[in-house]
Design a protein around this motif. Structure first.
Motif, PDB file in Angstrom:
ATOM      1  N   LEU A  76       0.828  -1.195   0.000  1.00 40.59           N
ATOM      2  CA  LEU A  76       0.000   0.000   0.000  1.00 40.59           C
ATOM      3  C   LEU A  76       0.870   1.255   0.000  1.00 40.59           C
ATOM      4  CD1 LEU A  76      -2.610  -1.143   2.655  1.00 40.59           C
ATOM      5  CD2 LEU A  76      -3.056  -0.773   0.221  1.00 40.59           C
ATOM      6  N   PRO A  77       0.461   2.294  -0.722  1.00 40.14           N
ATOM      7  CA  PRO A  77       1.228   3.547  -0.718  1.00 40.14           C
ATOM      8  C   PRO A  77       0.978   4.344   0.545  1.00 40.14           C
ATOM      9  CG  PRO A  77      -0.744   3.812  -2.027  1.00 40.14           C
ATOM     10  CD  PRO A  77      -0.718   2.359  -1.592  1.00 40.14           C
ATOM     11  N   TRP A  78       1.700   5.420   0.694  1.00 40.90           N
ATOM     12  CA  TRP A  78       1.548   6.396   1.777  1.00 40.90           C
ATOM     13  C   TRP A  78       2.021   5.885   3.123  1.00 40.90           C
ATOM     14  CZ3 TRP A  78       1.040  10.583  -0.773  1.00 40.90           C
ATOM     15  CH2 TRP A  78       0.217  10.674  -1.890  1.00 40.90           C
ATOM     16  N   ARG A  79       2.669   4.724   3.167  1.00 40.89           N
ATOM     17  CA  ARG A  79       3.165   4.178   4.423  1.00 40.89           C
ATOM     18  C   ARG A  79       4.633   4.544   4.627  1.00 40.89           C
ATOM     19  NH1 ARG A  79      -2.031   3.023   3.351  1.00 40.89           N
ATOM     20  NH2 ARG A  79      -2.937   1.588   4.887  1.00 40.89           N
ATOM     21  N   ALA A  80       5.042   4.649   5.896  1.00 46.47           N
ATOM     22  CA  ALA A  80       6.452   4.863   6.206  1.00 46.47           C
ATOM     23  C   ALA A  80       7.271   3.642   5.812  1.00 46.47           C
ATOM     24  CB  ALA A  80       6.633   5.175   7.683  1.00 46.47           C
ATOM     25  N   ALA A  81       6.630   2.474   5.781  1.00 50.33           N
ATOM     26  CA  ALA A  81       7.274   1.252   5.296  1.00 50.33           C
ATOM     27  C   ALA A  81       6.362   0.645   4.239  1.00 50.33           C
ATOM     28  CB  ALA A  81       7.515   0.268   6.434  1.00 50.33           C
ATOM     29  N   GLU A  82       6.776   0.712   2.985  1.00 49.06           N
ATOM     30  CA  GLU A  82       5.973   0.218   1.869  1.00 49.06           C
ATOM     31  C   GLU A  82       6.395  -1.220   1.590  1.00 49.06           C
ATOM     32  OE1 GLU A  82       5.584   1.779  -2.605  1.00 49.06           O
ATOM     33  OE2 GLU A  82       4.943   3.247  -1.091  1.00 49.06           O
ATOM     34  N   VAL A  83       5.697  -2.156   2.235  1.00 41.54           N
ATOM     35  CA  VAL A  83       6.079  -3.574   2.191  1.00 41.54           C
ATOM     36  C   VAL A  83       4.856  -4.395   1.797  1.00 41.54           C
ATOM     37  CG1 VAL A  83       6.970  -5.515   3.538  1.00 41.54           C
ATOM     38  CG2 VAL A  83       7.793  -3.183   3.998  1.00 41.54           C
ATOM     39  N   PRO A  84       4.967  -5.263   0.793  1.00 43.32           N
ATOM     40  CA  PRO A  84       3.832  -6.105   0.390  1.00 43.32           C
ATOM     41  C   PRO A  84       3.682  -7.304   1.324  1.00 43.32           C
ATOM     42  CG  PRO A  84       5.734  -6.623  -0.950  1.00 43.32           C
ATOM     43  CD  PRO A  84       6.150  -5.485  -0.053  1.00 43.32           C
ATOM     44  N   SER A  85       2.662  -8.104   1.081  1.00 40.60           N
ATOM     45  CA  SER A  85       2.521  -9.367   1.804  1.00 40.60           C
ATOM     46  C   SER A  85       3.750 -10.224   1.552  1.00 40.60           C
ATOM     47  CB  SER A  85       1.261 -10.104   1.333  1.00 40.60           C
ATOM     48  OG  SER A  85       0.101  -9.353   1.628  1.00 40.60           O
ATOM     49  N   LEU A  86       4.169 -10.977   2.579  1.00 39.03           N
ATOM     50  CA  LEU A  86       5.401 -11.754   2.503  1.00 39.03           C
ATOM     51  C   LEU A  86       5.145 -13.190   2.927  1.00 39.03           C
ATOM     52  CD1 LEU A  86       7.852  -9.185   4.153  1.00 39.03           C
ATOM     53  CD2 LEU A  86       7.614  -9.681   1.708  1.00 39.03           C
ATOM     54  N   LEU A  87       5.521 -14.122   2.078  1.00 42.37           N
ATOM     55  CA  LEU A  87       5.383 -15.554   2.378  1.00 42.37           C
ATOM     56  C   LEU A  87       6.709 -16.076   2.889  1.00 42.37           C
ATOM     57  CD1 LEU A  87       3.682 -18.153   2.250  1.00 42.37           C
ATOM     58  CD2 LEU A  87       4.472 -18.443  -0.114  1.00 42.37           C
ATOM     59  N   VAL A  88       6.690 -16.740   4.060  1.00 43.93           N
ATOM     60  CA  VAL A  88       7.868 -17.319   4.684  1.00 43.93           C
ATOM     61  C   VAL A  88       7.681 -18.823   4.807  1.00 43.93           C
ATOM     62  CG1 VAL A  88       9.379 -17.292   6.709  1.00 43.93           C
ATOM     63  CG2 VAL A  88       8.227 -15.180   5.997  1.00 43.93           C
ATOM     64  N   GLU A  89       8.659 -19.573   4.373  1.00 44.87           N
ATOM     65  CA  GLU A  89       8.553 -21.034   4.420  1.00 44.87           C
ATOM     66  C   GLU A  89       9.015 -21.590   5.763  1.00 44.87           C
ATOM     67  OE1 GLU A  89       7.179 -22.830   2.174  1.00 44.87           O
ATOM     68  OE2 GLU A  89       7.032 -21.368   0.556  1.00 44.87           O
ATOM     69  N   GLY A  90       8.388 -22.677   6.191  1.00 49.22           N
ATOM     70  CA  GLY A  90       8.917 -23.518   7.250  1.00 49.22           C
ATOM     71  C   GLY A  90       9.034 -22.925   8.635  1.00 49.22           C
ATOM     72  N   MET A  91       8.037 -22.165   9.077  1.00 47.53           N
ATOM     73  CA  MET A  91       8.056 -21.675  10.446  1.00 47.53           C
ATOM     74  C   MET A  91       7.263 -22.626  11.342  1.00 47.53           C
ATOM     75  SD  MET A  91       7.638 -17.552  10.004  1.00 47.53           S
ATOM     76  CE  MET A  91       7.741 -17.314  11.801  1.00 47.53           C
ATOM     77  N   THR A  92       7.448 -22.471  12.650  1.00 51.44           N
ATOM     78  CA  THR A  92       6.738 -23.298  13.610  1.00 51.44           C
ATOM     79  C   THR A  92       5.496 -22.574  14.104  1.00 51.44           C
ATOM     80  OG1 THR A  92       8.765 -24.369  14.351  1.00 51.44           O
ATOM     81  CG2 THR A  92       6.881 -24.467  15.837  1.00 51.44           C
ATOM     82  N   VAL A  93       4.362 -23.241  14.042  1.00 48.83           N
ATOM     83  CA  VAL A  93       3.092 -22.722  14.566  1.00 48.83           C
ATOM     84  C   VAL A  93       2.720 -23.546  15.784  1.00 48.83           C
ATOM     85  CG1 VAL A  93       0.651 -22.306  14.099  1.00 48.83           C
ATOM     86  CG2 VAL A  93       2.333 -22.015  12.268  1.00 48.83           C
ATOM     87  N   ALA A  94       2.468 -22.867  16.892  1.00 49.61           N
ATOM     88  CA  ALA A  94       2.022 -23.549  18.113  1.00 49.61           C
ATOM     89  C   ALA A  94       0.600 -23.094  18.405  1.00 49.61           C
ATOM     90  CB  ALA A  94       2.935 -23.194  19.281  1.00 49.61           C
ATOM     91  N   GLY A  95      -0.359 -23.990  18.196  1.00 52.05           N
ATOM     92  CA  GLY A  95      -1.752 -23.648  18.420  1.00 52.05           C
ATOM     93  C   GLY A  95      -2.407 -24.608  19.383  1.00 52.05           C
ATOM     94  N   ALA A  96      -3.343 -25.408  18.886  1.00 50.08           N
ATOM     95  CA  ALA A  96      -4.091 -26.339  19.736  1.00 50.08           C
ATOM     96  C   ALA A  96      -3.204 -27.440  20.283  1.00 50.08           C
ATOM     97  CB  ALA A  96      -5.238 -26.940  18.937  1.00 50.08           C
TER      98      ALA A  96
END
Length: 457
Positions: free
Chosen positions: A437-457
């Motif tokens: 998105l424009p007008w941001r102090a940090a103009e960064v798109p969505s980012l896909l990261v592989e292989g992280m750990t999710v701790a949920g249920a």
């Protein structure tokens, strides 16, 4: 209402205060000194249930002084800017500096290093239209609230807000620098709620701009808050395991923020960064640049000079995935045997330190839906809370909420989970979207990261 003549008068007052502080410091025994004088005014309006909930107005002038004596420094500030207060501040700062520890890297810029352009006219960071009246801000907030409430399933709007601020600053120093500029901010936000009791969910939308003309319509903001809130209904915990994580553009800048913190000169000079030995090495995927441009017109972090009077300039922090340099002010640059990157920022009662302005990450070719389809099973993160980041090793753990993805499609909303990994590995595996998105102090798109750990249920 603020006209050109009134703005010039205010600038002249601030200039006089900043230069008087420097003069008083020299008379009190300082070898070097710099001073900030700031004038701020703001109005903030909250509405709820179609009526005014809270109104806040603030205005004032504050001054700050830094003195340097033999490699020692001290900073003081005050809201009283009388001649007597200025003299007292100078004497107190000099006395404090004489008791401070020695740091041979401290010192002002040389006169030939100083910025020649000392106003921000070309950057357009001050809206030249009249300041909005409180009733106009209230109307904006009411329109945002009404749009959110019009969505079926929204039980209430917790808050809708419209605000405006105008700030002027002037920096003066004993090396001959004297310059200043003004800045404005317009903002609208809404927080919507759906459900009740343990089934209650909330989300928000907010936008801010330098110029009011660049703001979205308040109805768009209210509808987006409602849309995001309704999408969160029925949230539950995700499964635990190793999965790809898609950082939505609402939160993706936080990931790049960790990289920026790791290349900040303060951390590098202390040896407290997981990238302290990475100069000239890959830190992002091939083809990806991370740049900053403090001179983007109408952008929130734009400024003509830094807090030490050096001219700001565009630069690449990462080029084609390879780390190009640290973010430095004068002191951290001297400690590392390098020149400043004109990145100094400071508060009224604090010394300069390095920071970034208007960061831009190279976008990818894929849209959000394409990234989603390609991740198979995993987690889309839309909000984050809490953080455990080891600045030395890059180990990363954060609380998160968002949406669980199965077969490349969103299956259900999730909350109360933790995501973890190592930042060095995470950043090297990034795949960027094209939805920044424009007008941001940090103009960064969505980012896909592989292989992280999710701790949920």
């Amino acid at each position: 209402m603020t006209g050109e003549g009134e703005s010039a008068d205010r600038a002249a007052v601030l200039q006089g205060l900043a230069e008087a502080l420097v003069s008083a410091a020299r008379k009190a025994g300082a070898e070097q000194a710099d001073a900030l004088a700031m004038r701020g005014q703001s109005v903030s309006i909250d509405v709820r249930g179609g009526a005014l909930e809270h109104a806040d107005r603030a205005e004032g002038v504050e001054i700050g002084l830094r003195v340097l004596i033999g490699g020692r420094q001290a900073c003081v500030s005050a809201s009283d800017h009388s001649a007597a207060s200025i003299a007292e501040m100078a004497a107190r700062a000099v006395a404090m500096a004489r008791e401070a520890p020695v740091d041979d890297a401290l010192g002002l810029a040389e006169p030939d290093q100083l910025a020649q352009v000392r106003d921000a006219t070309a950057l357009q960071i001050g809206d030249d239209r009249p300041d909005p009246a409180p009733d106009a801000l209230q109307d904006l907030a009411l329109r945002a609230e009404a749009a959110a409430l019009a969505a079926k399933g929204i039980s209430q709007v917790e808050a809708a807000n419209a605000s405006f601020s105008r700030r002027h600053l002037w920096l003066a120093a004993s090396n001959g620098f004297s310059g200043g500029y003004g800045r404005t901010t317009h903002a609208i936000s809404a927080v919507a709620i759906t459900g009740e009791g343990l089934g209650m969910e909330r989300d928000y939308a907010a936008e801010s701009r330098v110029w009011a003309a660049d703001l979205p319509e308040p109805e768009d903001i209210g509808r987006l808050a409602a849309e995001r809130t309704l999408a969160r209904a029925g949230s539950r915990k995700p499964p635990t395991g190793a999965f790809p994580i898609l950082y939505d553009r609402r939160v993706s800048a936080s990931l790049i923020g960790h990289l920026l913190s790791a290349v900040n000169g303060s951390a590098i000079a202390r040896g407290a960064s997981w990238l302290r030995k990475a100069m000239g090495e890959p830190v992002l995927p091939v083809g990806m640049d991370l740049a900053e441009d403090p001179r983007r017109p109408r952008y929130p972090s734009s400024r003509p000079f830094d807090a030490e009077g050096l001219a700001t300039r565009p630069r690449r922090i990462v080029a084609d995935g390879v780390l190009q340099g640290w973010t430095l002010d004068l002191a951290t640059g001297r400690k590392l045997g390098l020149g400043s990157t004109a990145s100094a920022a400071r508060g009224l009662a604090s010394p300069p330190s390095p920071t970034n302005s208007n960061v831009i990450l190279t976008p990818g070719a894929a849209g959000f839906d394409e990234l989603l389809a390609g991740m198979g099973t995993g987690l889309v993160v839309t909000s984050m809370l809490g953080a455990s980041i080891n600045g030395t090793t890059g180990d990363y753990s954060r609380g998160a909420a968002g949406f669980w993805v199965e077969n490349g499609r969103i299956a259900y909303p999730v909350n109360e989970c933790t995501i973890a990994g190592n930042l060095r590995d995470m950043l090297l595996s990034l795949r960027a979207g094209n939805d920044a998105l424009p007008w941001r102090a940090a103009e960064v798109p969505s980012l896909l990261v592989e292989g992280m750990t999710v701790a949920g249920a």
